[in-house]
Design a protein around this motif. Structure first.
Motif, mmCIF file in Angstrom:
data_model
loop_
_atom_site.group_PDB
_atom_site.id
_atom_site.type_symbol
_atom_site.label_atom_id
_atom_site.label_comp_id
_atom_site.label_asym_id
_atom_site.label_seq_id
_atom_site.Cartn_x
_atom_site.Cartn_y
_atom_site.Cartn_z
ATOM 1 N N ILE A 196 11.191 -1.483 5.738
ATOM 2 C CA ILE A 196 11.309 -2.830 5.169
ATOM 3 C C ILE A 196 10.468 -2.953 3.906
ATOM 4 O O ILE A 196 10.900 -3.525 2.899
ATOM 5 N N ALA A 197 9.253 -2.409 3.944
ATOM 6 C CA ALA A 197 8.409 -2.423 2.749
ATOM 7 C C ALA A 197 9.042 -1.626 1.623
ATOM 8 O O ALA A 197 8.972 -2.022 0.453
ATOM 9 N N SER A 198 9.680 -0.509 1.953
ATOM 10 C CA SER A 198 10.357 0.302 0.940
ATOM 11 C C SER A 198 11.465 -0.489 0.270
ATOM 12 O O SER A 198 11.609 -0.454 -0.958
ATOM 13 N N ALA A 199 12.257 -1.197 1.071
ATOM 14 C CA ALA A 199 13.344 -2.003 0.511
ATOM 15 C C ALA A 199 12.791 -3.085 -0.409
ATOM 16 O O ALA A 199 13.340 -3.346 -1.491
ATOM 17 N N LEU A 200 11.686 -3.710 -0.003
ATOM 18 C CA LEU A 200 11.086 -4.764 -0.821
ATOM 19 C C LEU A 200 10.590 -4.222 -2.153
ATOM 20 O O LEU A 200 10.926 -4.758 -3.219
ATOM 21 N N GLN A 247 11.161 -16.138 -11.295
ATOM 22 C CA GLN A 247 10.956 -14.757 -10.843
ATOM 23 C C GLN A 247 9.825 -14.679 -9.826
ATOM 24 O O GLN A 247 9.947 -13.985 -8.804
ATOM 25 N N ILE A 248 8.730 -15.373 -10.096
ATOM 26 C CA ILE A 248 7.613 -15.383 -9.156
ATOM 27 C C ILE A 248 8.048 -15.950 -7.817
ATOM 28 O O ILE A 248 7.700 -15.424 -6.749
ATOM 29 N N ALA A 249 8.855 -17.015 -7.852
ATOM 30 C CA ALA A 249 9.328 -17.638 -6.610
ATOM 31 C C ALA A 249 10.223 -16.695 -5.821
ATOM 32 O O ALA A 249 10.130 -16.609 -4.592
ATOM 33 N N ILE A 250 11.085 -15.958 -6.524
ATOM 34 C CA ILE A 250 11.977 -15.012 -5.841
ATOM 35 C C ILE A 250 11.173 -13.918 -5.154
ATOM 36 O O ILE A 250 11.390 -13.608 -3.973
ATOM 37 N N ILE A 251 10.220 -13.333 -5.870
ATOM 38 C CA ILE A 251 9.421 -12.241 -5.301
ATOM 39 C C ILE A 251 8.542 -12.753 -4.164
ATOM 40 O O ILE A 251 8.404 -12.087 -3.119
ATOM 41 N N ALA A 252 7.942 -13.949 -4.331
ATOM 42 C CA ALA A 252 7.104 -14.511 -3.268
ATOM 43 C C ALA A 252 7.928 -14.795 -2.018
ATOM 44 O O ALA A 252 7.470 -14.553 -0.882
ATOM 45 N N LEU A 256 7.382 -13.222 1.761
ATOM 46 C CA LEU A 256 7.236 -14.032 2.968
ATOM 47 C C LEU A 256 8.265 -13.641 4.022
ATOM 48 O O LEU A 256 7.950 -13.534 5.206
ATOM 49 N N ILE A 257 9.511 -13.441 3.589
ATOM 50 C CA ILE A 257 10.557 -13.045 4.533
ATOM 51 C C ILE A 257 10.247 -11.675 5.126
ATOM 52 O O ILE A 257 10.398 -11.444 6.340
ATOM 53 N N THR A 258 9.778 -10.766 4.275
ATOM 54 C CA THR A 258 9.468 -9.417 4.741
ATOM 55 C C THR A 258 8.325 -9.434 5.746
ATOM 56 O O THR A 258 8.386 -8.780 6.793
ATOM 57 N N ALA A 262 8.143 -7.817 9.457
ATOM 58 C CA ALA A 262 7.345 -6.583 9.531
ATOM 59 C C ALA A 262 6.034 -6.820 8.819
ATOM 60 O O ALA A 262 5.999 -7.388 7.732
ATOM 61 N N ARG A 263 4.957 -6.394 9.434
ATOM 62 C CA ARG A 263 3.642 -6.516 8.807
ATOM 63 C C ARG A 263 3.509 -5.453 7.738
ATOM 64 O O ARG A 263 3.485 -4.257 8.031
ATOM 65 N N LEU A 264 3.409 -5.918 6.472
ATOM 66 C CA LEU A 264 3.368 -4.967 5.375
ATOM 67 C C LEU A 264 2.132 -4.063 5.445
ATOM 68 O O LEU A 264 2.165 -2.927 4.984
ATOM 69 N N SER A 265 1.059 -4.568 6.018
ATOM 70 C CA SER A 265 -0.163 -3.756 6.109
ATOM 71 C C SER A 265 0.045 -2.506 6.965
ATOM 72 O O SER A 265 -0.643 -1.497 6.796
ATOM 73 N N ARG A 266 1.024 -2.543 7.878
ATOM 74 C CA ARG A 266 1.292 -1.378 8.725
ATOM 75 C C ARG A 266 2.061 -0.303 7.981
ATOM 76 O O ARG A 266 2.188 0.819 8.471
#
Length: 268
Positions: A196-200, A247-252, A256-258, A262-266
């Motif tokens: 999931i992090a890779s896709a983001l 753009q900032i809103a889209i990435i943010a 949040l959805i990611t 899935a916990r990105l820290s993992r």
């Protein structure tokens, strides 16, 4: 230095670093609401007209759609290619594995303008040999952005697979599980945060890319980043701040959805 003063120092240092990162974004968002005809401080009032103006301009609207389409293709394509490649690199030993890994990760270290020029020249060579237009066509742009996104998938997924406990796969294999069953039922759920992090990160890397797109967009087609650069050449108002805020809103929102699934820290 006492423990109390050391803790206070680290808190102040952390606050300064976070402020250094967040403050420019906050200023951009703030200035997108300025009523000033020319971007300047202090604001003379506040308005939403700049957002309306940005949406009414074809180059920003069409550029946003093209950037989203290209980033989505790059993100999905990088998963389809990168996850199997990462699995092979992490789980199997073969001659030239390090060379293959370095080649797949090379787009992360090659300067964007150099990579864009190299891809453009390569596309021209293809056109000379086959009479098939690639440069300036949508497929050429999509493939170039796939090259931008793929290293993120390779890097994050391979790191997750290296940390994967191989004894789980061996136990499943000893019980008669096939290779496909082991991958989809055991390996994939464990490395899901990394995927999931890779896709983001693949999506974001493609979405904000400027250098490669400069060489590869065709007539009448432009990405959002190129539209911003072209607009700044002759204008200096809050329209650009409004576009940047979107753009900032889209990435943010994607972050949040990611983090919801899935916990990105993992993944790191």
């Amino acid at each position: 230095m006492t423990a109390t003063s050391s803790t206070a120092f680290y808190r102040v240092a952390t606050a300064l670093v976070i402020g250094f990162i967040v403050l420019p974004l906050a200023i951009i968002i703030w200035s997108s609401f300025f009523a000033n005809k020319i971007l300047s401080f202090p604001p003379q009032g506040y308005t939403l007209d700049w957002y309306v103006r940005a949406w009414s301009r074809d180059e920003f609207r069409d550029g946003l759609f093209l950037s989203l389409q290209t980033a989505l293709f790059a993100s999905v394509g990088s998963l389809l290619l990168g996850v199997p490649a990462s699995y092979a690199l992490a789980r199997f030993k073969f001659r030239g594995r390090d060379v293959v890994t370095n080649i797949l990760l090379a787009p992360m270290v090659v300067p964007g303008i150099v990579g864009g020029a190299a891809i453009y020249i390569f596309y021209i060579d293809i056109e000379l040999l086959t009479d098939i237009q690639v440069a300036g066509a949508a497929p050429g742009l999509y493939l170039a952005h796939l090259l931008v996104a793929l290293p993120w998938t390779i890097r994050l997924t391979t790191a997750a697979l290296i940390g994967f406990n191989a004894s789980l796969s061996e136990a499943a294999a000893s019980l008669g599980a096939s290779a496909a069953t082991i991958f989809f039922r055991i390996v994939l759920p464990v490395i899901r945060p990394a995927i999931i992090a890779s896709a983001l990160f693949a999506f974001v890397a493609s979405f904000i890319d400027l250098e490669k797109s400069l060489f590869l967009v065709g007539p009448g087609r432009t990405t959002l980043q190129i539209a911003i650069v072209n607009y700044l050449e002759w204008n200096l108002d809050s329209t650009i701040a409004a576009v940047a805020t979107v753009q900032i809103a889209i990435i943010a929102t994607l972050l949040l959805i990611t983090s919801r699934y899935a916990r990105l820290s993992r993944a790191f």
